[in-house]
Scaffold this active site. Structure first.
Site, short mmCIF file in Angstrom:
data_model
loop_
_atom_site.label_atom_id
_atom_site.label_comp_id
_atom_site.label_asym_id
_atom_site.label_seq_id
_atom_site.Cartn_x
_atom_site.Cartn_y
_atom_site.Cartn_z
CB THR A 111 5.47 -5.09 5.04
OG1 THR A 111 4.44 -4.33 4.38
CG2 THR A 111 5.32 -6.56 4.74
CG HIS A 112 3.80 0.38 6.66
ND1 HIS A 112 3.01 -0.30 5.77
CD2 HIS A 112 3.97 1.63 6.13
CE1 HIS A 112 2.70 0.50 4.75
NE2 HIS A 112 3.27 1.67 4.95
CB SER A 172 -0.87 0.01 1.26
OG SER A 172 -0.03 0.01 2.40
CE1 TYR A 191 -3.96 -0.36 -1.01
CE2 TYR A 191 -2.98 -2.55 -0.94
CZ TYR A 191 -3.30 -1.42 -1.65
OH TYR A 191 -2.97 -1.34 -2.98
N GLY A 192 -5.20 -1.14 5.53
CA GLY A 192 -5.64 -1.92 6.69
C GLY A 192 -7.01 -1.57 7.23
CG ASN A 199 1.62 -9.06 6.81
OD1 ASN A 199 2.64 -8.35 6.72
ND2 ASN A 199 1.68 -10.30 7.23
CB THR A 200 -3.51 -5.33 4.43
OG1 THR A 200 -2.99 -4.91 5.69
CG2 THR A 200 -4.98 -5.03 4.35
N1 DGL Z 1 2.10 -2.74 4.92
C1 DGL Z 1 0.82 -3.29 4.87
C2 DGL Z 1 0.65 -4.57 5.60
O1 DGL Z 1 1.61 -5.32 5.66
C3 DGL Z 1 -0.36 -2.38 4.77
C4 DGL Z 1 -0.60 -1.42 5.86
C5 DGL Z 1 -1.75 -0.52 5.48
O2 DGL Z 1 -1.73 0.03 4.38
O3 DGL Z 1 -2.67 -0.41 6.30
O4 DGL Z 1 -0.38 -4.90 6.09
#
Ligand code: DGL
Length: 271
Positions: free
Chosen positions: A184-185, A10, A41-42, A73-74
Site C-alpha cells: 500500500t506504500h 506499518s 513490516y516487510g 498487504n504484509t
Molecule cells: N504498506 C505495507 C504493505 O502493504 C507494509 C510495507 C512495510 O512496512 O514493509 O505491505
C-alpha cells in the site's frame, strides 16, 4: 454505538487506501493507525507482524470501531485469517495482491508484482497466484528500500527512481503489460512507475476495490454511516508524531492532528 472504521498499516502506506475511502465513503468516520515504531513490516517474520496486528486491532476495538481495514498487504498476509478467527464479532477487510484482475487484463500473458518479501512468503500470495494466474507468467520484485524511501517522503529522488528501475526494467524485458502494486506504500509512486513502464503498461492500485468491498460489507451488515455522526479522521502513530504529520501533509496534501500511541509490553495504548 461503534461508528468508526479502523484502518491500519506499518506506516503511511495505508493512507493510499484512506484517501480513496474518504472519496468513496465521505460520511464515514475513520481512525487510522500507523505503526511507525515497527516500520517496515516487510522484512519481519510473519509471526511478529501478526503480533503487532493483534495489538493494533485491540487498540482500535477500544476506540471503538465497527469494521477494520488491514490496509497493509504484509499484515494481511501475516494476520488476516488469524484476526478474523480471534475477533469474530468484527468484520475485517484485507489486502491481497490484485493478481486476478491483472491475469484477466494482460494481453501479453506476463504481469509484474511489486510487494514486500513477507507478502511474497505468505500463503495468501501463493494461493492467489495458483487460483487466478496459473495461465500467465508472474514476475516478482521486493523493491528493497522503497518503503523506507516513501516513509522518508522521498517520492521522486534518485534512489527511489533507481529502486523502481531496477525492479521494473527486467520485467519490461520479459514483456509485462500489467504491474500489480502489492504494497500500500507504492501507489504514492505511481507517476514514477508509469513513467518508467511507459503508457502501454497498466498499473493496478488496489485501493478502489478495497473501498468498494468496504462499502459492500458495511451495507450487508447494515453498518453504513447514517449521518448521525460528523465524518472525519483521527490519526495515530506509534512513531514520531511530527514526522508523521509532515509526511501525511506531503502524501495527502493536508495537515490535521496526529496523536501518539505507545507500545507497552505488547499492548498499544495512548502514550
Ligand atoms: N504498506 C505495507 C504493505 O502493504 C507494509 C510495507 C512495510 O512496512 O514493509 O505491505
Amino acid at each position: 454505538m461503534n461508528t468508526a472504521i479502523g484502518i491500519f498499516d506499518s506506516g503511511a502506506g495505508g493512507l493510499s487506501v484512506l484517501h480513496v475511502l474518504r472519496r468513496e465513503l465521505p460520511d464515514e468516520k475513520l481512525i487510522y493507525v500507523a505503526d511507525q515504531a515497527h516500520v517496515p513490516y516487510g522484512l519481519r517474520q510473519l509471526e511478529e507482524v501478526r503480533t503487532f496486528s493483534v495489538g493494533i486491532t485491540r487498540f482500535l476495538l477500544s476506540q471503538p470501531v465497527k469494521l477494520i481495514i488491514v490496509a497493509c498487504n504484509t499484515a494481511s498476509a501475516a494476520a488476516l485469517h488469524y484476526l478474523r478467527d480471534q475477533f469474530p464479532a468484527i468484520p475485517f477487510v484485507g489486502m491481497e495482491p490484485a493478481v486476478k484482475p491483472a491475469a484477466e487484463y494482460t494481453r501479453t500473458g506476463a504481469v509484474g508484482v511489486l510487494a514486500t518479501p513477507a507478502t511474497f512468503q505468505g500463503e495468501l500470495y501463493s494461493s492467489v497466484v495458483e487460483r487466478f494466474a496459473n495461465h500467465v507468467k508472474v514476475y516478482q520484485d521486493t523493491c528493497p528500500g522503497l518503503v523506507e524511501r516513501i516513509e522518508a517522503g522521498d517520492l521522486r529522488g534518485t534512489s527511489t527512481t533507481a529502486i523502481l528501475k531496477r525492479a521494473i526494467d527486467p520485467m519490461l524485458d520479459k514483456g509485462i503489460d500489467t504491474i500489480v502494486l502489492g504494497c500500500t506504500h507504492y501507489p504514492f509512486v505511481i507517476p514514477q512507475i508509469q513513467h518508467i513502464a511507459g503508457p502501454g503498461v497498466r498499473v493496478i492500485d488496489p485501493a478502489p476495490a478495497i473501498a468498494r468491498q468496504t462499502r459492500r460489507v458495511l451495507r450487508v451488515k447494515n453498518l453504513l454511516a447514517n449521518g448521525e455522526d460528523l465524518p472525519g479522521v483521527r490519526f495515530y502513530t506509534s512513531g514520531d508524531q511530527q514526522r508523521f504529520q509532515k509526511l501525511k501533509g506531503l502524501l495527502l496534501g493536508e495537515k490535521g492532528v496526529v496523536d501518539n500511541v505507545c507500545w507497552d509490553a505488547g499492548v498499544l495504548k495512548p502514550c
